[in-house]
Write a protein that holds these residues in place. Structure first.
Motif, mmCIF file in Angstrom:
data_model
loop_
_atom_site.group_PDB
_atom_site.id
_atom_site.type_symbol
_atom_site.label_atom_id
_atom_site.label_comp_id
_atom_site.label_asym_id
_atom_site.label_seq_id
_atom_site.Cartn_x
_atom_site.Cartn_y
_atom_site.Cartn_z
ATOM 1 N N ASP A 104 -2.897 3.989 -3.408
ATOM 2 C CA ASP A 104 -2.519 2.990 -4.403
ATOM 3 C C ASP A 104 -2.241 1.667 -3.696
ATOM 4 O O ASP A 104 -1.562 1.643 -2.667
ATOM 5 C CB ASP A 104 -1.259 3.440 -5.163
ATOM 6 N N ALA A 105 -2.766 0.588 -4.267
ATOM 7 C CA ALA A 105 -2.575 -0.722 -3.634
ATOM 8 C C ALA A 105 -2.325 -1.783 -4.697
ATOM 9 O O ALA A 105 -3.031 -1.841 -5.707
ATOM 10 C CB ALA A 105 -3.822 -1.084 -2.829
ATOM 11 N N ASN A 106 -1.289 -2.600 -4.450
ATOM 12 C CA ASN A 106 -0.987 -3.729 -5.337
ATOM 13 C C ASN A 106 -0.832 -4.952 -4.449
ATOM 14 O O ASN A 106 0.032 -4.970 -3.572
ATOM 15 C CB ASN A 106 0.308 -3.481 -6.114
ATOM 16 N N MET A 158 -5.308 -4.937 -7.893
ATOM 17 C CA MET A 158 -4.738 -3.591 -7.927
ATOM 18 C C MET A 158 -5.860 -2.574 -7.785
ATOM 19 O O MET A 158 -6.905 -2.717 -8.423
ATOM 20 C CB MET A 158 -4.010 -3.353 -9.258
ATOM 21 N N ALA A 159 -5.622 -1.553 -6.977
ATOM 22 C CA ALA A 159 -6.595 -0.460 -6.848
ATOM 23 C C ALA A 159 -5.799 0.824 -6.726
ATOM 24 O O ALA A 159 -4.868 0.902 -5.924
ATOM 25 C CB ALA A 159 -7.470 -0.658 -5.613
ATOM 26 N N SER A 160 -6.151 1.789 -7.537
ATOM 27 C CA SER A 160 -5.383 3.024 -7.499
ATOM 28 C C SER A 160 -6.276 4.227 -7.724
ATOM 29 O O SER A 160 -7.203 4.185 -8.538
ATOM 30 C CB SER A 160 -4.291 2.993 -8.583
ATOM 31 N N ILE A 204 -4.517 7.179 -8.064
ATOM 32 C CA ILE A 204 -3.552 8.114 -8.644
ATOM 33 C C ILE A 204 -3.202 7.690 -10.077
ATOM 34 O O ILE A 204 -2.184 8.110 -10.626
ATOM 35 C CB ILE A 204 -2.263 8.200 -7.798
ATOM 36 N N LEU A 241 0.851 -1.193 0.000
ATOM 37 C CA LEU A 241 0.000 0.000 0.000
ATOM 38 C C LEU A 241 0.885 1.240 0.000
ATOM 39 O O LEU A 241 1.842 1.314 0.751
ATOM 40 C CB LEU A 241 -0.902 0.036 1.231
ATOM 41 N N THR A 242 0.555 2.203 -0.829
ATOM 42 C CA THR A 242 1.366 3.403 -0.918
ATOM 43 C C THR A 242 0.471 4.634 -0.849
ATOM 44 O O THR A 242 -0.662 4.618 -1.318
ATOM 45 C CB THR A 242 2.137 3.440 -2.259
ATOM 46 N N PHE A 276 0.958 8.147 -2.316
ATOM 47 C CA PHE A 276 1.871 8.902 -3.167
ATOM 48 C C PHE A 276 1.790 10.413 -2.978
ATOM 49 O O PHE A 276 2.750 11.126 -3.202
ATOM 50 C CB PHE A 276 1.615 8.574 -4.650
#
Lengths: 268, 268, 268, 268
Positions: A234-236, A250-252, A254, A222-223, A225
């Motif tokens: 943002d999540a991968n 994946m969910a973003s 940004i 999880l980031t 940004f």
């Protein structure tokens, strides 16, 4: 066939999702919208209801609860639709369920497992019909996909990739006071997750609904940004599901250039 | 302008990629194909060369090396193109480089870092022009993307998702004796990686070429879905690149329905 | 297999289609490009040939004809490719055919039926292999479409719509001296038709090739939209084909936004 | 804001377009559906209304007219929506207009110019708000296109191609008794045109709405491809519009493979 009559909490002027619910129900032609407390202040609530020619227009959800309870069973609403910011889902659902009203509530229902269990007990005790809306699972193509998996048309499911991308939070929109961005950026209102709660939850819901498989292990990156943002944008995530199925989620928010792009690939 | 004359090793009857190289060079109209040892047996090599009206048609790469060395500088090939299965890249490149021939070689060059260093030393000592072909980076759109990133048109790069999906190895194709599947399924010929070596390497190459960023940390989930397969046929990888850039790399050869689908998204 | 050796007339510096022919033949690897008179002036012709390392580089097609005739059958070119502006197709084809050379020529072959008949007689007398290139019919998808119609997979053909749209002549490009636009705008070079000759002929060729049906009646609306243009730049045509098949053919070079868009729909 | 209350004629069980009108109005949330005579027989009409919980459910449009006229201005419907087969548009519109009701009516309004003039006089005399629905012109993209043309963003309009293709009448569907096909195939109900009335009219409407240009000359090829069909099922038309604009209009119901494909290209 008698139409079901509903009241709504949230969904007034400046709101985003309430009108979508009302239009969706209107398309079915089996619902009547007759009551509501549509916004966060009495003044805005009443003005919102007037614009919609609302029959029973309340200044607050507390007033609505009290008044509807006082009506006869024939007169009162058949169910209440909760479309407020996240942090109000729990207290409103708890209050209306305790008073015996059926409930349609937007996700996420709660911020903690403890709250979830508390509500579950009330729903059972009061025999409430409760529905949590994850809108995407309602589409015919999703139902068809779920059916195909269930019927074994894809064989054993090996791999799933689900992706939900938006770009509208690529900058610090909350700093500008934009309503939708502001409550989502505030952990007190949005909960402990950002993009994962807002849209990652839809991705997970889609994956689970279509595949019917439980998640067993999670490896998440999880980031956040954007400078100053307190929650992930943002999540991968690598997932291991039941039955040796591997998945990537994946969910973003940004993802510049994406408006609202949800997709899933299932390989059997 | 004098045309460059090349010889090819591999690329004969039943081969896949050699003809692609020959066509690509033909389109440029600056190369002449004049020599080759095109297959794994003398008989098949010679037959392959005859079909292509090859001027200097050799039975083996060893014979080709010996004969070409014996020619004058004006007569001999300007460079050799190596398009054999993976395990032959190293010995052939080593032999031709040691004899002073320039080289174009398909990826992967080697199976170990030690081999790579050994070759590097020979190339420098002999002043060889060496080119490793990662075909996708030759496309104008890729060059344009690399230029846009370099020129800062996307700002700081936050996230990259690169995906290379094929479905042709969803079943145990190697068991049928199919040539392309067989050597790829054999660790002695293909190396220690399966899908990651075959196509994941292209995904990594694309990511690195366009972004110009180095990979710092890797969290990989490699799976071999097909019973009896010794190497990975599916890979999902979380990457941390320089400068707080996050990436997801997926490569799969069990992605039923995909032919040869390579895509990349770069979010700045 | 011995490669066929060809010479080309036209296709030098600033030319458009000659290089396309050379690349297409290079992809097949069964041709050698060994002679040419590549442009309209001796100086430009020779310079064009030098850039391409052309073995027998001629200053004019007349010189090329004379010199190639003087060579032995083994040395001379196997065929000549004519890719000049339209008005030169006839005299060059006539001269080379009369001398016994096989010919590949771009469309349109001639400007009048009389010229066509004259050539036909020479081809037969001299036993010339003659090929008129309508490039689009070479695509596998077109061949497949033709096969499907022929095999009756669409049943009786009822209706065909074929459309070829370009936008590059939406303005008076010829006035700027642009080479490709200039000769097309000049009836002495292009013939009596503009868009219809240049691209409408491809649309007609596609319709006839795929359907195998003859045109019986024509109702055409030809327009010249650009001020000062002498030839049509837009054509919309109703067609009646054999067997009660109806068709619409559209060809336009003023279709702003279209690059080179050829499409056909066939309804059985 | 008070909602407008409407009644509907047609649109019951087995009907196609009535429900589309109801859903479209429901999305706007400014209309109430309170009365109707929904089908062609009293039994089917009443059953259709019961399924929709219709407040004032009539057995026939004649009964509906009589009863609604007898109500006070506050109680009666604000307007009537006519969604019957074509031949009933005129008599029903005439009857309701004569009684002073506002009208929304599906196209085509009438079968002859004489009927059109007769209605026009009644609308003016009774001061009726009358709206003929050509649904496609309501889309935002169509409004935007119209705006762009009007604002001169495309310059002078040179050429328009409009195409409306369906394939559902490629066979003699009416012979099977299918309701939608049957009345369309009968000149007494559908009028003198087939595909041109049913969908060509939408194509014309789109062309006129977006371009704002009048048609001056027509060259039409109408065909009836299906054996025994009395009306055209395919139309290809060359048009000359005002201001030297050329157009092609195609409408087909034998375009196998097309579901409901309406498109327009406008070249300025």
């Amino acid at each position: 066939m008698k139409k079901l009559r509903y009241g709504m909490i949230g969904g007034g002027i400046d709101a985003f999702i309430g009108e979508v619910h009302r239009k969706a129900m209107a398309l079915d032609a089996q619902f009547e919208f007759i009551a509501g407390a549509l916004s966060s202040t009495p003044e805005k609530s009443l003005r919102s209801g007037q614009e919609l020619s609302l029959a029973r227009n309340y200044a607050s959800w507390q007033e609505m609860l009290k008044s509807e309870q006082a009506l006869s069973k024939e007169e009162r609403i058949d169910f209440v639709v909760i479309v407020t910011p996240n942090h109000l889902h729990f207290p409103i659902a708890k209050a209306f369920a305790s008073a015996g009203f059926n409930i349609v509530c937007d996700k996420p229902l709660v911020h903690t497992s403890q709250q979830a269990n508390e509500l579950k007990d009330i729903f059972q005790e009061k025999d409430i019909v409760f529905m949590l809306t994850h809108n995407y699972t309602g589409y015919p193509m999703v139902k068809q996909a779920r059916h195909m998996v269930k019927a074994g048309q894809l064989g054993k499911i090996r791999k799933i990739v689900v992706e939900y991308n938006q770009g509208w939070l690529a900058n610090n929109l909350a700093a500008s006071g934009q309503k939708q961005a502001s409550w989502r950026a505030d952990p007190a209102k949005s909960g402990i997750a950002g993009a994962m709660a807002d849209i990652g939850s839809h991705a997970e819901n889609l994956l689970s609904t279509i595949s019917g498989l439980k998640i067993e292990e999670i490896c998440a990156e999880l980031t956040s940004f954007v400078d100053g943002r307190l929650l992930d944008d943002d999540a991968n995530i690598l997932l291991r599901l039941e039955n040796n199925t591997k998945a990537v989620l994946m969910a973003s928010q940004i993802a510049v250039g994406e408006e609202n792009n949800l997709k899933i690939s299932i390989f059997g």
